[in-house]
Design an enzyme around this catalytic site. Structure first.
Site, PDB file in Angstrom:
ATOM      1  N   ARG A 141       0.842  -1.191   0.000  1.00  0.00           N
ATOM      2  CA  ARG A 141       0.000   0.000   0.000  1.00  0.00           C
ATOM      3  C   ARG A 141       0.876   1.239   0.000  1.00  0.00           C
ATOM      4  O   ARG A 141       1.926   1.289   0.656  1.00  0.00           O
ATOM      5  CB  ARG A 141      -0.922   0.010   1.234  1.00  0.00           C
ATOM      6  CG  ARG A 141      -2.066  -1.003   1.144  1.00  0.00           C
ATOM      7  CD  ARG A 141      -3.058  -0.619   0.056  1.00  0.00           C
ATOM      8  NE  ARG A 141      -4.147  -1.577  -0.085  1.00  0.00           N
ATOM      9  CZ  ARG A 141      -4.158  -2.591  -0.943  1.00  0.00           C
ATOM     10  NH1 ARG A 141      -3.109  -2.803  -1.727  1.00  0.00           N
ATOM     11  NH2 ARG A 141      -5.192  -3.395  -1.023  1.00  0.00           N
ATOM     12  N   GLU A 195      -3.876   8.044  -4.929  1.00  0.00           N
ATOM     13  CA  GLU A 195      -4.192   7.436  -6.216  1.00  0.00           C
ATOM     14  C   GLU A 195      -5.514   7.982  -6.746  1.00  0.00           C
ATOM     15  O   GLU A 195      -6.480   8.070  -5.986  1.00  0.00           O
ATOM     16  CB  GLU A 195      -4.265   5.908  -6.076  1.00  0.00           C
ATOM     17  CG  GLU A 195      -2.928   5.294  -5.667  1.00  0.00           C
ATOM     18  CD  GLU A 195      -2.973   3.774  -5.541  1.00  0.00           C
ATOM     19  OE1 GLU A 195      -4.018   3.170  -5.906  1.00  0.00           O
ATOM     20  OE2 GLU A 195      -1.978   3.190  -5.093  1.00  0.00           O
ATOM     21  N   HIS A 219      -1.455   0.748 -10.105  1.00  0.00           N
ATOM     22  CA  HIS A 219      -2.154  -0.214  -9.231  1.00  0.00           C
ATOM     23  C   HIS A 219      -2.774  -1.346 -10.062  1.00  0.00           C
ATOM     24  O   HIS A 219      -3.918  -1.750  -9.846  1.00  0.00           O
ATOM     25  CB  HIS A 219      -3.230   0.501  -8.399  1.00  0.00           C
ATOM     26  CG  HIS A 219      -3.483  -0.172  -7.082  1.00  0.00           C
ATOM     27  ND1 HIS A 219      -3.797   0.509  -5.933  1.00  0.00           N
ATOM     28  CD2 HIS A 219      -3.468  -1.485  -6.716  1.00  0.00           C
ATOM     29  CE1 HIS A 219      -3.983  -0.338  -4.934  1.00  0.00           C
ATOM     30  NE2 HIS A 219      -3.779  -1.558  -5.390  1.00  0.00           N
TER      31      HIS A 219
END
Length: 344
Positions: A257, A286, A305
């Protein structure tokens, strides 16, 4: 638990996978795809734009469920509303491996956290993420930024040595499913792998050092792989202190993360060369803001991601849900239950 389980599909799912879930005749599957986004686009995409009537219908279905496949609209707020409104709800399966953060964002009280079981898709994404981590380590060992720079400059040479995996020490931080598989792959390739974890676990590493010794261990590592969940305890774990101690030119790979990294400190370490390469599947914010230096730094490789995504991901998550549904109905412990103290 016995009898039937009314399952409302709250995240986009294909007809084929809905039919897979329906093979267990004890499950009453409620699926209205017109209220959900298209699973062929991205089943983790944000909320579908619904009319007021459609939203009312969606919430009516959610409030009739014994179990939810997915967090409604991937929203902690929507999850909180649903749990508080639906006293019959017993189980919610979150789609991401880090779904504990969606549960945390729901801001549920202790009674609701006790009443409802929450599970995640942890493990489903381990193989593609471990492969991406190995790719990141290899990119550092084989000096990918230097090679690309030479190629773009149309410069043949000078001939300089590249690294070797058998001479590489890799620190794998976090030995959950992703970290353990990453360690196993790197060990099989000949790397010297050291784990950083809160406790001793069974992993293919030369040794495990406690979190408190992260900075010391970083000073001898050629590469650091972060495979951590996003919790209060892991926030900023790759800190300015660790980066000050890091072996010059080391590679940093993050498949956990973005919140586990002190991003300004990492950017500074990339700019002054303490970190030779950062391979990042995740960032602190993000999508990554357009003004972030990470976009332009030549020693950064970004994935939006996407490292966990594979064509088989939806099927594997559906199969995991089906197994947990069977366990729930047969009175067996569920897999991947969220820790509702630390939310991972």
């Amino acid at each position: 638990m016995s009898g039937r389980l009314r399952v409302v599909i709250a995240s986009p799912l294909s007809r084929e996978l809905v039919e897979l879930l329906a093979r267990d005749e004890r499950l009453e599957i409620v699926w209205e795809p017109e209220l959900l986004t298209d699973p062929e686009i991205d089943w983790m995409v944000g909320p579908k734009q619904r009319t007021p009537e459609e939203q009312a219908r969606f919430e009516q279905l959610l409030d009739s469920a014994d179990a939810l496949f997915g967090v409604p609209d991937q929203s902690g707020r929507a999850l909180g509303r649903t749990v508080r409104a639906n006293s019959r709800l017993r189980w919610v399966h979150t789609i991401p491996a880090g779904g504990g953060q969606q549960v945390r964002a729901a801001k549920l009280d202790d009674g609701d956290l006790e009443r409802v079981l929450f599970t995640t898709s942890a493990g489903v994404h381990a193989e593609p993420l471990a492969e991406f981590a190995v790719f990141g380590v290899l990119a550092g060992v084989k000096r990918l930024p230097w090679l690309l720079g030479m190629q773009r400059a149309k410069q043949w040479g000078p001939r300089e040595p590249l690294g070797a995996l058998t001479e590489t020490t890799v620190l794998v931080v976090g030995l959950g499913a992703i970290g353990r598989l990453t360690a196993a792959h790197l060990t099989s390739l000949g790397c010297h792998v050291v784990g950083v974890h809160r406790r001793e676990v069974d992993a293919e590493v030369e040794r495990i050092v406690p979190v408190e010794q992260f900075a010391d261990a970083a000073s001898t590592a050629d590469a650091i792989v972060l495979a951590l969940p996003g919790t209060d305890q892991t926030r900023g774990m790759l800190s300015a202190e660790v980066l000050a101690a890091i072996k010059p030119g080391a590679t940093v790979v993050n498949v956990g993360r973005g919140t586990t990294v002190d991003e300004p400190a990492l950017i500074e370490a990339l700019q002054d060369g303490r970190v030779g390469l950062a391979v990042l599947d995740v960032t602190a914010t993000e999508p990554l803001p357009a003004d972030s230096p990470l976009w332009e730094l030549p020693n950064v490789l970004l994935a939006p991601h996407t490292a966990a995504i594979s064509p088989h991901e939806p099927r594997r998550i559906a199969e995991l849900f089906a197994e947990n549904a069977r366990r729930l109905l047969d009175g067996e412990p569920l897999l991947n239950v969220v820790n509702t103290r630390e939310f991972y």
